[in-house]
Design a protein around this motif. Structure first.
Motif, PDB file in Angstrom:
ATOM      1  N   TYR A 153       0.841  -1.191   0.000  1.00 55.62           N
ATOM      2  CA  TYR A 153       0.000   0.000   0.000  1.00 55.62           C
ATOM      3  C   TYR A 153       0.881   1.248   0.000  1.00 55.62           C
ATOM      4  CZ  TYR A 153      -4.380  -2.466   1.085  1.00 55.62           C
ATOM      5  OH  TYR A 153      -5.488  -3.275   1.030  1.00 55.62           O
ATOM      6  N   THR A 154       0.367   2.304  -0.600  1.00 54.11           N
ATOM      7  CA  THR A 154       1.011   3.608  -0.537  1.00 54.11           C
ATOM      8  C   THR A 154      -0.056   4.663  -0.280  1.00 54.11           C
ATOM      9  OG1 THR A 154       2.276   5.288  -1.763  1.00 54.11           O
ATOM     10  CG2 THR A 154       0.857   3.839  -3.057  1.00 54.11           C
ATOM     11  N   THR A 155       0.310   5.711   0.446  1.00 47.13           N
ATOM     12  CA  THR A 155      -0.631   6.803   0.696  1.00 47.13           C
ATOM     13  C   THR A 155      -0.594   7.851  -0.411  1.00 47.13           C
ATOM     14  OG1 THR A 155       1.023   7.971   2.029  1.00 47.13           O
ATOM     15  CG2 THR A 155      -0.509   6.508   3.199  1.00 47.13           C
ATOM     16  N   ASP A 156       0.250   7.630  -1.417  1.00 47.04           N
ATOM     17  CA  ASP A 156       0.346   8.594  -2.526  1.00 47.04           C
ATOM     18  C   ASP A 156       0.022   7.881  -3.842  1.00 47.04           C
ATOM     19  OD1 ASP A 156       0.717  11.081  -3.610  1.00 47.04           O
ATOM     20  OD2 ASP A 156       2.859  11.191  -3.228  1.00 47.04           O
ATOM     21  N   SER A 157       0.615   8.305  -4.911  1.00 46.28           N
ATOM     22  CA  SER A 157       0.314   7.769  -6.233  1.00 46.28           C
ATOM     23  C   SER A 157       0.742   6.312  -6.371  1.00 46.28           C
ATOM     24  CB  SER A 157       1.014   8.605  -7.309  1.00 46.28           C
ATOM     25  OG  SER A 157       1.049   7.931  -8.546  1.00 46.28           O
ATOM     26  N   VAL A 158      -0.191   5.464  -6.745  1.00 46.73           N
ATOM     27  CA  VAL A 158       0.112   4.047  -6.967  1.00 46.73           C
ATOM     28  C   VAL A 158       1.101   3.893  -8.118  1.00 46.73           C
ATOM     29  CG1 VAL A 158      -0.897   1.881  -7.800  1.00 46.73           C
ATOM     30  CG2 VAL A 158      -2.039   3.175  -5.988  1.00 46.73           C
ATOM     31  N   GLN A 159       0.911   4.666  -9.171  1.00 49.28           N
ATOM     32  CA  GLN A 159       1.797   4.567 -10.327  1.00 49.28           C
ATOM     33  C   GLN A 159       3.219   4.950  -9.975  1.00 49.28           C
ATOM     34  OE1 GLN A 159       0.407   6.645 -13.795  1.00 49.28           O
ATOM     35  NE2 GLN A 159       2.261   6.246 -14.971  1.00 49.28           N
ATOM     36  N   ASP A 160       3.376   6.054  -9.236  1.00 49.05           N
ATOM     37  CA  ASP A 160       4.717   6.468  -8.826  1.00 49.05           C
ATOM     38  C   ASP A 160       5.360   5.424  -7.920  1.00 49.05           C
ATOM     39  OD1 ASP A 160       4.503   8.774 -10.260  1.00 49.05           O
ATOM     40  OD2 ASP A 160       4.131  10.084  -8.538  1.00 49.05           O
ATOM     41  N   PHE A 161       4.561   4.885  -6.989  1.00 44.73           N
ATOM     42  CA  PHE A 161       5.096   3.886  -6.073  1.00 44.73           C
ATOM     43  C   PHE A 161       5.568   2.660  -6.855  1.00 44.73           C
ATOM     44  CE2 PHE A 161       4.962   0.303  -3.171  1.00 44.73           C
ATOM     45  CZ  PHE A 161       5.533   0.826  -2.011  1.00 44.73           C
ATOM     46  N   ASN A 162       4.741   2.176  -7.760  1.00 47.91           N
ATOM     47  CA  ASN A 162       5.102   0.980  -8.521  1.00 47.91           C
ATOM     48  C   ASN A 162       6.358   1.216  -9.368  1.00 47.91           C
ATOM     49  OD1 ASN A 162       2.779  -0.086  -7.432  1.00 47.91           O
ATOM     50  ND2 ASN A 162       1.596  -0.031  -9.333  1.00 47.91           N
ATOM     51  N   ASN A 163       6.481   2.432  -9.918  1.00 46.22           N
ATOM     52  CA  ASN A 163       7.641   2.737 -10.758  1.00 46.22           C
ATOM     53  C   ASN A 163       8.933   2.773  -9.949  1.00 46.22           C
ATOM     54  OD1 ASN A 163       6.039   2.941 -13.033  1.00 46.22           O
ATOM     55  ND2 ASN A 163       5.853   5.166 -12.939  1.00 46.22           N
ATOM     56  N   HIS A 164       8.855   3.299  -8.736  1.00 43.14           N
ATOM     57  CA  HIS A 164      10.043   3.387  -7.886  1.00 43.14           C
ATOM     58  C   HIS A 164      10.354   2.072  -7.177  1.00 43.14           C
ATOM     59  CE1 HIS A 164       9.498   7.789  -8.231  1.00 43.14           C
ATOM     60  NE2 HIS A 164      10.770   7.871  -7.883  1.00 43.14           N
ATOM     61  N   ALA A 165       9.319   1.339  -6.850  1.00 41.29           N
ATOM     62  CA  ALA A 165       9.468   0.207  -5.929  1.00 41.29           C
ATOM     63  C   ALA A 165      10.437  -0.850  -6.417  1.00 41.29           C
ATOM     64  CB  ALA A 165       8.104  -0.423  -5.666  1.00 41.29           C
ATOM     65  N   SER A 166      10.471  -1.092  -7.740  1.00 41.21           N
ATOM     66  CA  SER A 166      11.343  -2.155  -8.235  1.00 41.21           C
ATOM     67  C   SER A 166      12.815  -1.860  -7.959  1.00 41.21           C
ATOM     68  CB  SER A 166      11.119  -2.359  -9.739  1.00 41.21           C
ATOM     69  OG  SER A 166      11.400  -1.170 -10.451  1.00 41.21           O
ATOM     70  N   LEU A 167      13.181  -0.573  -7.869  1.00 40.28           N
ATOM     71  CA  LEU A 167      14.557  -0.205  -7.517  1.00 40.28           C
ATOM     72  C   LEU A 167      14.937  -0.757  -6.154  1.00 40.28           C
ATOM     73  CD1 LEU A 167      14.853   3.581  -8.465  1.00 40.28           C
ATOM     74  CD2 LEU A 167      16.062   1.683  -9.532  1.00 40.28           C
ATOM     75  N   PHE A 168      14.003  -0.679  -5.227  1.00 36.59           N
ATOM     76  CA  PHE A 168      14.281  -1.038  -3.840  1.00 36.59           C
ATOM     77  C   PHE A 168      13.998  -2.510  -3.549  1.00 36.59           C
ATOM     78  CE2 PHE A 168      13.330   3.442  -4.035  1.00 36.59           C
ATOM     79  CZ  PHE A 168      14.266   4.022  -3.203  1.00 36.59           C
ATOM     80  N   PHE A 169      12.939  -3.033  -4.145  1.00 35.89           N
ATOM     81  CA  PHE A 169      12.511  -4.397  -3.846  1.00 35.89           C
ATOM     82  C   PHE A 169      13.150  -5.435  -4.769  1.00 35.89           C
ATOM     83  CE2 PHE A 169       9.047  -7.718  -3.543  1.00 35.89           C
ATOM     84  CZ  PHE A 169       9.310  -8.049  -2.207  1.00 35.89           C
ATOM     85  N   GLY A 170      13.645  -4.964  -5.907  1.00 28.81           N
ATOM     86  CA  GLY A 170      14.329  -5.877  -6.809  1.00 28.81           C
ATOM     87  C   GLY A 170      13.428  -6.586  -7.798  1.00 28.81           C
ATOM     88  N   GLU A 171      12.155  -6.303  -7.768  1.00 28.46           N
ATOM     89  CA  GLU A 171      11.211  -6.879  -8.736  1.00 28.46           C
ATOM     90  C   GLU A 171       9.990  -5.982  -8.827  1.00 28.46           C
ATOM     91  OE1 GLU A 171       8.622 -10.196  -6.627  1.00 28.46           O
ATOM     92  OE2 GLU A 171      10.749 -10.525  -6.168  1.00 28.46           O
ATOM     93  N   LYS A 172       9.254  -6.109  -9.903  1.00 29.82           N
ATOM     94  CA  LYS A 172       8.059  -5.296 -10.088  1.00 29.82           C
ATOM     95  C   LYS A 172       6.963  -5.732  -9.122  1.00 29.82           C
ATOM     96  CE  LYS A 172       8.785  -3.995 -14.913  1.00 29.82           C
ATOM     97  NZ  LYS A 172       8.209  -3.983 -16.278  1.00 29.82           N
TER      98      LYS A 172
END
Length: 276
Positions: free
Chosen positions: A248-267
Motif C-alpha cells: 500500500y502507498t498513501t500517494d500515487s500508486v503509479q509512482d510507487f510501482n515505478n520506484h518500488a522495483s529499484l528497492f525491492f528488486g522486482e516489479k
C-alpha cells in the motif's frame, strides 16, 4: 481482513523500507507480509519528533486493524523518533499482545563486532542523526566503541530521483564521506542508517577508504527478526504463512510501482490508502 490472515506489517515513510522487506522475504519466505509506505507525507527525516510520532502511530494502528500482530518499522527516522514511545506508552492501551519492532536495535547489537579500530561511522538522515539514537543504543552494547555521525540530507533525493548511479551523485557522496572521516580517520566501519542508502553502495564503496566495512541494514534486520520469532513462539504462531506480499502507498500508486522495483528488486502492484 479476516483473523485467519495475520501478516507481518512492514512500515516506512516511503520506498526505502522495501530494501528491508526484500531481505525479510529472502530470509523468511513463508510468511505473509503487508507493506505500507506513507509517501504522501514523506520524507519524515526533517519533521519534528512529535509529528513523526503521530504519523507513525497512526500507521501502526492501521496495520493492527488489518490483522497484523507484529509490525516492523523499516524506517530509521520512525524508529528513532517514535518507536520507544509507542512501545512504552501506546501498546499497553491498544493491545498488550501486539508488538512493534524497529531497525536501530538489531543494528546496534552487532555493529561493534565488525570494527577492528573501535571507531565506527553512522550515515543517516538529519532526523536520525539529531536524535542521537545510534550513539545511545550502541553505548549499551559496546560502551568502548567510538561513534561518529554525518547527516546526508541530499542522499534520499538522489535515490528517489533516479540519480543514485549518475555522475552528479559523486559530489554529495564524496562530500559527506570526507566530512565523516575528517572527524576520525581511523573509522573502519560505516553503517548506512537509512534504508535508501544501499542503492548508493557502489559509490560509497568507491569513495570510502580501501578496506572500510560498509553495513546495510536489510540482512541484519531480517536475521534479527528470524531470531525474534524463534525466541517468541507465541508470536511466531500468530503470524500467517501463505507467502503473500501486499503493498500500500498513501500517494500515487503509479509512482510507487515505478520506484518500488529499484528497492525491492522486482516489479510489484500496490494499492492506494487514504489516511484521514
Amino acid at each position: 481482513m479476516s483473523s485467519a490472515k495475520q501478516p507481518i506489517g512492514v512500515f516506512d515513510s516511503g520506498y526505502g523500507g522495501l530494501t528491508i522487506l526484500k531481505e525479510m522475504v529472502k530470509t523468511l519466505p513463508a510468511y505473509d507480509y503487508l507493506y505500507m509506505g506513507d509517501n504522501a507525507r514523506a520524507p519524515y527525516g526533517p519533521r519534528s519528533f512529535d509529528t513523526v510520532y503521530q504519523y507513525t502511530l497512526q500507521c501502526v494502528q492501521w496495520f493492527f486493524e488489518q490483522g497484523c500482530e507484529l509490525v516492523v518499522l523499516a524506517c530509521n527516522t520512525a524508529s528513532a523518533k517514535a518507536l520507544r514511545t509507542i512501545q512504552q506508552k501506546d501498546l499497553a492501551k491498544i493491545d498488550p499482545h501486539k508488538r512493534v519492532l524497529g531497525v536501530i536495535r538489531p543494528t546496534t547489537e552487532v555493529i561493534g563486532e565488525y570494527s577492528r579500530s573501535g571507531s565506527v561511522g553512522i550515515l543517516g538522515t538529519t532526523g536520525t542523526v539529531v536524535s542521537e539514537s545510534y550513539p545511545i543504543e550502541i553505548a549499551k552494547f559496546f560502551p568502548s566503541l567510538k561513534v561518529y555521525q554525518e547527516a546526508c540530507p541530499m542522499w534520499v533525493p538522489l535515490v528517489e530521483n533516479h540519480e543514485y548511479d549518475k555522475p552528479g551523485a559523486d559530489y554529495f557522496i564524496r562530500q559527506h564521506l570526507n566530512r565523516l572521516f575528517e572527524q576520525a580517520p581511523d573509522i573502519d566501519t560505516l553503517l548506512l542508517a537509512c534504508t535508501h542508502y544501499p542503492l548508493l553502495m557502489d559509490k560509497i564503496r568507491a569513495f570510502a577508504p580501501a578496506g572500510t566495512t560498509i553495513l546495510s541494514q536489510g540482512n541484519i534486520v531480517a536475521t534479527s527478526l528470524k531470531a525474534y520469532l524463534e525466541r517468541h513462539p507465541e508470536m511466531e504462531q500468530r503470524c500467517s504463512k501463505n507467502g503473500s506480499r501486499t503493498f500500500y502507498t498513501t500517494d500515487s500508486v503509479q509512482d510507487f510501482n515505478n520506484h518500488a522495483s529499484l528497492f525491492f528488486g522486482e516489479k510489484l502492484e500496490s494499492k492506494h490508502l487514504e489516511l484521514l
